[in-house]
Design an enzyme around this catalytic site. Structure first.
Site, PDB file in Angstrom:
ATOM      1  NE  ARG B 357      -1.804   2.057   3.387  1.00 19.98           N
ATOM      2  CZ  ARG B 357      -1.623   1.943   4.699  1.00 19.98           C
ATOM      3  NH1 ARG B 357      -2.222   1.004   5.391  1.00 19.98           N
ATOM      4  NH2 ARG B 357      -0.822   2.775   5.356  1.00 19.98           N
ATOM      5  CG  HIS B 361      -6.017   3.085   6.135  1.00 17.47           C
ATOM      6  ND1 HIS B 361      -6.298   1.882   5.537  1.00 17.47           N
ATOM      7  CD2 HIS B 361      -7.153   3.470   6.768  1.00 17.47           C
ATOM      8  CE1 HIS B 361      -7.553   1.550   5.807  1.00 17.47           C
ATOM      9  NE2 HIS B 361      -8.086   2.494   6.549  1.00 17.47           N
ATOM     10  CE1 TYR B 370       1.185   2.601   8.718  1.00 17.98           C
ATOM     11  CE2 TYR B 370       0.111   4.289  10.043  1.00 17.98           C
ATOM     12  CZ  TYR B 370       0.149   3.520   8.903  1.00 17.98           C
ATOM     13  OH  TYR B 370      -0.811   3.664   7.944  1.00 17.98           O
TER      14      TYR B 370
HETATM   15  C1  LIG Z   1     -15.146  -4.571  11.022  1.00 17.62           C
HETATM   16  C2  LIG Z   1     -14.223  -3.420  10.924  1.00 17.62           C
HETATM   17  N1  LIG Z   1     -13.287  -3.224  11.867  1.00 17.62           N
HETATM   18  C3  LIG Z   1     -12.443  -2.188  11.802  1.00 17.62           C
HETATM   19  C4  LIG Z   1     -12.519  -1.309  10.772  1.00 17.62           C
HETATM   20  C5  LIG Z   1     -11.571  -0.124  10.698  1.00 17.62           C
HETATM   21  N2  LIG Z   1     -10.668  -0.312   9.564  1.00 17.62           N
HETATM   22  C6  LIG Z   1     -10.928   0.220   8.356  1.00 17.62           C
HETATM   23  S1  LIG Z   1      -9.844  -0.255   7.217  1.00 17.62           S
HETATM   24  C7  LIG Z   1      -8.962  -1.165   8.313  1.00 17.62           C
HETATM   25  C8  LIG Z   1      -7.761  -1.910   7.865  1.00 17.62           C
HETATM   26  C9  LIG Z   1      -8.054  -2.802   6.719  1.00 17.62           C
HETATM   27  O1  LIG Z   1      -6.875  -3.342   6.225  1.00 17.62           O
HETATM   28  P1  LIG Z   1      -6.866  -4.331   5.008  1.00 17.62           P
HETATM   29  O2  LIG Z   1      -7.990  -5.278   5.122  1.00 17.62           O
HETATM   30  O3  LIG Z   1      -5.513  -4.898   4.909  1.00 17.62           O
HETATM   31  O4  LIG Z   1      -7.182  -3.411   3.741  1.00 17.62           O
HETATM   32  P2  LIG Z   1      -6.280  -2.236   3.145  1.00 17.62           P
HETATM   33  O5  LIG Z   1      -6.723  -0.992   3.837  1.00 17.62           O
HETATM   34  O6  LIG Z   1      -4.867  -2.549   3.378  1.00 17.62           O
HETATM   35  O7  LIG Z   1      -6.624  -2.168   1.712  1.00 17.62           O
HETATM   36  C10 LIG Z   1      -9.531  -1.094   9.572  1.00 17.62           C
HETATM   37  C11 LIG Z   1      -9.009  -1.725  10.785  1.00 17.62           C
HETATM   38  C12 LIG Z   1     -13.517  -1.532   9.809  1.00 17.62           C
HETATM   39  N3  LIG Z   1     -13.666  -0.697   8.764  1.00 17.62           N
HETATM   40  N4  LIG Z   1     -14.349  -2.579   9.892  1.00 17.62           N
END
Ligand SMILES: Cc1ncc(C[n+]2csc(CCOP(=O)(O)OP(=O)(O)O)c2C)c(N)n1
Ligand SMILES: [Mg+2]
Lengths: 426, 469
Positions: B357, B361, B370
């Site tokens: 990525r 985020h 981080y």
């Molecule tokens: C059920 C839930 N828990 C927490 C979150 C908060 N949150 C949003 S994105 C994220 C990280 C997701 O990471 P990943 O699945 O690796 O996707 P990326 O952002 O790297 O594309 C979190 C913890 C959420 N949206 N939904």
């Protein structure tokens, strides 16, 4: 020691927080831990102006420091959390006690229950209250019944679940919800919501140290916005005790968390119109302090409850029902509920959805107007009452004649004295 | 059995073509310090090469017969259990927590855009459409990101570094295939024909947004493009994808479902539920995992301890493949093959695309808190999927510098125009606050709408002015 502080803090007329900057502030702006001056209180403890996330951070530091069996964990907790509440903890207490979890709310809470059941303080973070639902089963079926189903052989009282909740101006469906009512339907857990930094620190420490599983919802719009003096030492505030944060005679307002700021504004505006509002911060929603609310409603004869969550099935309904049971004969008007609408939380329509100041103010006025007996008429001075702009009986009387008859005082600002049919409780 | 054998052969062929594990990058190495493989030396326990007969029912129902001879127990003696027959061994051995090798990722182009093996030929037109879409996605991301920084929109999510995943996977699908996205796959929608104006309308929450301004920016959805509206909740769409795929199967459609999610999403209960359901229901669904190494600030090592996500497939009895997520051709090939298998063999497929990525985020995040800036920059500069693909099309003499600069200039203008037009449009009418909660407004909402309209009449100055009633 704690109770000493408790008393000191607990009775402070609580609306000491002030607002920094605009009403809504982006949660994405950079961190600025408030650096305002330290003061020393008469009791010797140092106070410092800090914002809400810093106050929570202090509480977590203290919790970890005072109990070697305390742990802090959740998604993105290691680097300080997306709202900076856990900043510095991993560095200070090590990654065995402060750690990231995989992205799994049911896992976080289930793990926390097991940890707590072994006699630890499991302080878990759900990143947004909107994401607590995967953990619903663990909270409702497991945490809440752990003690009861075992005949008190086991308990998970060391469990605390922290989660940011509520509107923030740009959160839409999944970064704005206020899910407290779901959990208020669950015997066995406690639900606590602070209104500002000072309250947050003391209440969070109480939750962490309470021998029952607790949910602690943090008003995320206030993380940076609400700044007030917070004692740097370890103190706890009592659970299940509401706080009257503004005294008044004509109507009782009950709320919690961030919503209190809109309610407070409405109280101030109402006062300009001669309506004296009593504002109660419920603080703990489950089990809640009915006595404080009851005493207040018996005094004022009117009740308005307000929360951001949808009105239908919200916790306001429980308060209204309890007040109807306990204060029916003293109620002068129907209980008013000024709450979120019965829709999902909408992004662009947020200003329309929210129970804002003017909705509350309108409801205060109409509650007072629609009263069975006129609040103003019950004042000893009937002349003043009839001059009052909100007296519903005013229209029927020749007001000008009254003024000419030598009553110079302006009605709205005069404080009425207690009368026999409307005793003011002191 | 035949199908299984065939696809295993496929994998082994790929392995031999790939040769070494070229893809093992700094990221993945760093994140697996504790995975010292414990090799099972015993030659009579080749569990790695054996079909997993615990899930034989699945394979029986698609193609093959149970084949006792392929069991590797002590003496080919079999025991009957409810899930099927298993062999016997007198040696007490625990299965290692990991293979002695990391699953390699399938790659077509090397870093210089040179093909390193065979692949499905992509014609010039498709290749150029893929390229221009990737560039458009990148330009759109850059400008929308800036618009957020300027306060014109409240939030944004970029796909920077994952453009190949977005565009090449979409290119390998048919329009009948149904997309259940996470939030970092705007490119799939772009490929399908969502216009820049449509993207901008959603991000600006104006009256032309199909979602009626109710959701945060980037929560796109398009019925006409078979793109189910995004929710912020991570991985909740995975079980939906399985149910939808079951419907396609029942209707005998020549179509599958693809669902996208991140490495973080694989930790959710919904991921496990969905993959297991898909295996048991034998649904034509592609689980596309974008393993970009991070879930907000959480590194992959705090997320999982298996060899990434690809190995989970076998645990649930489904086929899986790992691909280089920065290699558009590899993704295009893998998704194309997965699609065929999913539909013809009525089976789910798990694809793990290894990537990084490169962006923060979201606009609410500052990832330099981080992770080292140097790491981000290395990926941006040395592993950019667009640059690599460009090298390949330039090598084919399908593209040149002049076309490149023209493309970038015109795309930039188009995006800016879309932003300006979106900004000028009104907000959705306030009445839309109450619609779509149900098919029709129930009495409580009728009452609340009435009361809100009265409030607005009474206090117009207290509310935003740019909303029609
Ligand atoms: C059920 C839930 N828990 C927490 C979150 C908060 N949150 C949003 S994105 C994220 C990280 C997701 O990471 P990943 O699945 O690796 O996707 P990326 O952002 O790297 O594309 C979190 C913890 C959420 N949206 N939904
Ligand atoms: Mg990720």
């Amino acid at each position: 020691m704690a109770s000493d502080v408790t008393r000191r803090i607990g009775i402070v007329g609580g609306t000491a927080w002030r607002w920094r900057g605009a009403r809504r502030m982006s949660t994405s702006t950079s961190t600025s831990t408030s650096s305002a001056a330290k003061t020393k209180s008469s009791s010797g403890s140092t106070k410092k102006e800090v914002n809400l996330f810093t106050a929570i951070n202090q509480a977590l530091h203290i919790a970890l420091d005072t109990d070697p069996r305390a742990y802090v964990f959740g998604e993105d907790v290691s680097f300080g959390g997306v709202f900076r509440c856990t900043i510095g903890l991993a560095e200070r207490f090590g990654k065995n006690r402060v750690f990231n979890t995989p992205l799994c709310e049911q896992g976080i809470v289930g793990f926390a229950i097991g940890l707590a059941a072994m006699g630890n303080r499991a302080i878990s973070e759900i990143q947004f209250a909107d994401y607590i639902y995967p953990a619903f089963d663990q909270i409702v079926n497991e945490a809440a019944k752990f003690r009861y189903r075992s005949g008190n052989q086991f308990n998970c009282g060391g469990l605390t679940i922290r989660a940011p909740y509520g509107a923030v101006g740009h959160g839409g469906h999944y970064h704005s919800q206020s899910p407290e009512a779901f959990f208020c339907h669950v015997p066995g857990v406690k639900v606590v919501i602070p209104r500002g930094p000072q309250q947050a620190k003391g209440l969070l420490l109480s939750c962490i140290r309470d021998p029952n599983p607790t949910l602690f919802f943090e008003p995320k719009s206030l993380y940076r916005l609400a700044v007030e003096e917070v004692p740097e030492n370890d103190y706890m505030l009592p659970l299940s005790l509401a706080e009257v944060i503004r005294e008044g005679r004509d109507i009782t307002l009950v709320g919690w968390g961030a919503q209190l700021s809109a309610m407070e504004e409405a109280c101030k505006e109402a006062e300009k119109d001669g309506i004296s509002c009593e504002l109660i911060d419920l603080r703990t929603l489950l089990p809640w302090d009915k006595e404080t609310v009851e005493a207040s409603v018996k005094k004022t004869g009117r009740l308005l409850v307000s929360h951001e969550a949808p009105v239908t099935g919200g916790f306001g309904a429980e308060i209204a029902a309890s007040v109807a049971e306990r204060c029916f004969l003293r109620l002068e008007a129907p209980v008013a509920r000024i709450c979120g609408l019965d829709t999902p939380f909408p992004l662009v329509f947020e200003p329309f959805y929210l129970p804002n100041k003017n909705k509350i103010l309108d409801a205060i006025k109409s509650t007072v107007k629609s009263s069975r007996s006129c609040v103003f008429a019950r004042q000893q001075n009937i002349w003043l009452a009839l001059m009052h702009p909100f007296c519903p009986h005013k229209q029927k009387q020749p007001v000008t004649g009254l003024i000419e008859s030598g009553r110079p005082d302006s009605g709205p600002t005069v404080q009425p004295a207690p009368s026999a049919d409307h005793p003011v409780q002191q | 059995m035949a199908a299984l054998a065939k696809s295993r052969t496929l994998i082994y062929n790929l392995n031999s073509k790939l040769g070494s594990l070229g893809m093992l990058n700094r990221l993945t190495r760093r994140h697996f310090p504790s995975l010292t493989p414990q090799i099972l030396a015993s030659s009579d326990f080749h569990y790695n090469n054996s079909p997993n007969l615990f899930v034989s029912r699945h394979f029986e129902s698609t193609k093959a017969q149970t084949h006792p001879g392929s069991l590797h127990g002590d003496d080919d003696q079999l025991l009957d259990f409810p899930g099927g027959k298993v062999g016997i061994t007198s040696q007490m051995r625990f299965i290692s927590e990991t293979n002695d090798w990391r699953v390699p990722c399938y790659r077509v182009l090397d870093d210089d855009g040179q093909p390193i093996g065979e692949f499905v030929e992509v014609d010039e037109e498709t290749a150029l459409k893929m390229y221009t879409n990737m560039v458009t996605l990148q330009v759109m991301d850059t400008l929308f990101y800036e618009a957020q920084r300027q306060g014109r929109i409240s939030f944004y999510v970029t796909t920077i570094g994952e453009e190949a995943i977005n565009i090449a996977s979409a290119a390998a699908l048919s329009m009948d295939d149904i997309i259940f996205p996470q939030y970092r796959e705007a490119g799939v929608l772009l490929w399908r024909g969502f216009t820049l104006q449509e993207f901008a309308n959603q991000c600006f929450s104006n009256e032309a947004d199909y979602g009626k301004g109710r959701q945060m920016p980037v929560h796109y959805g398009s019925r006409k493009l078979n793109y189910i509206t995004i929710a912020s909740t991570v991985a909740t769409q995975l079980p939906h994808a399985v149910g939808a795929a079951y419907s396609l199967k029942m209707d005998k459609k020549d179509a599958c479902v693809i669902t996208y999610f991140g490495d973080g999403g694989t930790s959710t209960g919904d991921f496990h539920a969905a993959v297991n359901f898909a295996a048991v229901m034998e649904t034509p669904v592609i689980f596309f995992c974008r393993n970009n190494g991070w879930a907000i600030s959480t590194p992959i090592s705090d997320q999982l301890r298996s060899d990434g996500v690809v190995v989970r497939g076998q645990g649930y009895g489904i086929q899986s493949i790992r691909v280089d997520g920065n290699d558009a051709l590899a993704i295009y090939n893998a998704v194309g093959a997965a699609r065929k298998m999913a539909i013809l063999e009525e089976r789910p497929i798990l694809i793990e695309a290894m990537t990084y990525r490169v962006g923060h985020h979201t606009t609410s995040d500052d990832s330099t808190r981080y992770r080292p800036v140097a790491e981000i920059e290395w990926w941006r500069n040395s592993r950019d999927p667009i640059t690599k693909f460009r090298k390949w099309i330039e090598g084919n003499r399908w593209w040149n510098d002049e076309e490149e600069s023209q493309l970038r200039i015109s795309t930039r203008n188009n995006v800016l125009e879309a932003i300006q037009a979106a900004e000028k449009l009104k907000k959705p009418p306030v009445a839309e606050l109450f619609t779509d909660v149900y098919d029709v407004l129930p009495p409580n909402l009728l009452e609340q709408r009435k009361s809100l309209m009265e409030t607005l009449k009474k206090h117009p100055e207290e509310y935003p002015q740019d909303f029609p009633l």
